[in-house]
Design an enzyme around this catalytic site. Sequence first.
Site, PDB file in Angstrom:
ATOM      1  N   THR A  82      -2.192   5.466   1.983  1.00  0.00           N
ATOM      2  CA  THR A  82      -3.172   4.651   1.688  1.00  0.00           C
ATOM      3  C   THR A  82      -3.261   3.773   3.132  1.00  0.00           C
ATOM      4  OG1 THR A  82      -2.891   4.407  -0.582  1.00  0.00           O
ATOM      5  CG2 THR A  82      -4.355   2.801   0.621  1.00  0.00           C
ATOM      6  N   LEU A 135       0.814  -1.137   0.040  1.00  0.00           N
ATOM      7  CA  LEU A 135       0.081  -0.102   0.104  1.00  0.00           C
ATOM      8  C   LEU A 135       0.663   1.189  -0.020  1.00  0.00           C
ATOM      9  CD1 LEU A 135      -2.545  -1.059   2.489  1.00  0.00           C
ATOM     10  CD2 LEU A 135      -2.723  -1.340   0.219  1.00  0.00           C
ATOM     11  N   ASP A 136       0.353   2.402  -0.770  1.00  0.00           N
ATOM     12  CA  ASP A 136       1.107   3.534  -0.591  1.00  0.00           C
ATOM     13  C   ASP A 136       1.304   4.187   0.855  1.00  0.00           C
ATOM     14  OD1 ASP A 136       1.444   3.478  -3.400  1.00  0.00           O
ATOM     15  OD2 ASP A 136      -0.656   4.534  -3.812  1.00  0.00           O
ATOM     16  N   ARG A 137       1.872   5.148   0.850  1.00  0.00           N
ATOM     17  CA  ARG A 137       2.229   5.943   2.190  1.00  0.00           C
ATOM     18  C   ARG A 137       1.096   6.322   2.745  1.00  0.00           C
ATOM     19  NH1 ARG A 137       6.683   9.457   4.615  1.00  0.00           N
ATOM     20  NH2 ARG A 137       5.929  10.064   6.305  1.00  0.00           N
ATOM     21  N   ARG A 193      -5.387   6.054  -8.065  1.00  0.00           N
ATOM     22  CA  ARG A 193      -5.102   7.215  -8.167  1.00  0.00           C
ATOM     23  C   ARG A 193      -5.045   7.331  -9.589  1.00  0.00           C
ATOM     24  NH1 ARG A 193       0.094   7.169  -4.506  1.00  0.00           N
ATOM     25  NH2 ARG A 193      -0.006   9.603  -4.941  1.00  0.00           N
TER      26      ARG A 193
END
Length: 293
Positions: free
Chosen positions: A139, A135-137, A235
């Site tokens: 998210t 997961l992105d930072r 995104r």
Amino acid sequence: MERILNYTISAADEGMIVLDFLRKQGFSRHILTAMKADREALSLNGQKAGGRTVLSCGDHFRVRLLETVPADGILPTPLNIPVLYEDEDILVVNKPADMPVHPSLGNYTNTLANGVAAYLETKGESCPFRCINRLDRDTSGALILAKNALSAAILSVQMRNRQISRTYLAVVEGIPRQSGTISAPISRAADSVIERRIDFENGESAITHYQLLEVKNNHSLLEIHLETGRTHQIRVHMGYIGHPLPADYLYNPVYGTFKRQPLHSLQLKFCHPITGTPMCLMAPVPEDMSNAF
């Protein structure tokens, strides 16, 4: 850490040699090679066994899986990381927003990897950080970690074969159609190591399904299912159809209601890597997203 696996040989596996049986259970070539150094790795009915040993129906087959990957040097740092599920093979956590997954330049002690290392240390456990769905930072939400090489190998195959179902919640600007599917390939932007873009000539296939759940203040709450798992897929895809996520520092740095991109990994459905039991794990919706609706 070690993992002991016990099998009772069924009639379907009668006459199979040990190596073929292990491959059937999901043991990768790398794991089988590493096991050669452990003379106590395999036993059949209480006696040492080898890779060419023939199995019979009713046999009791024991496998000892030792950790052979060296420690990755991640500094244990106590952090608040809620645990959704844990057993000998997997750890599923609810990753907070504003937390990188892996250490990097400028992020040495504030990552999920640091927090997990500290959590395992309190239990007297230690294993390399094996993240299955990244997961992105910014998210938040459900994320799977494998606690041994076998569970990592099996889950990685499940991910590659699209057998791990991922459901997200996202808040986007504007009001999209009630439901839709976005099929638009994604590639790395030419002038950035981080940014991604739609690229119909050179991009990798990317497919996102969404369902409109609620609308408020010209923002929409969407339920999103990923068919593929490209970097920044949600995104990029939502921006592509004209409904970007607000407060996305990279693609839409418009701040107001949100201080981070409102994207949450709500649910993961998969089969347990060792037992085969169907799993369905959900991460509670964070306050910034629930309060907005």
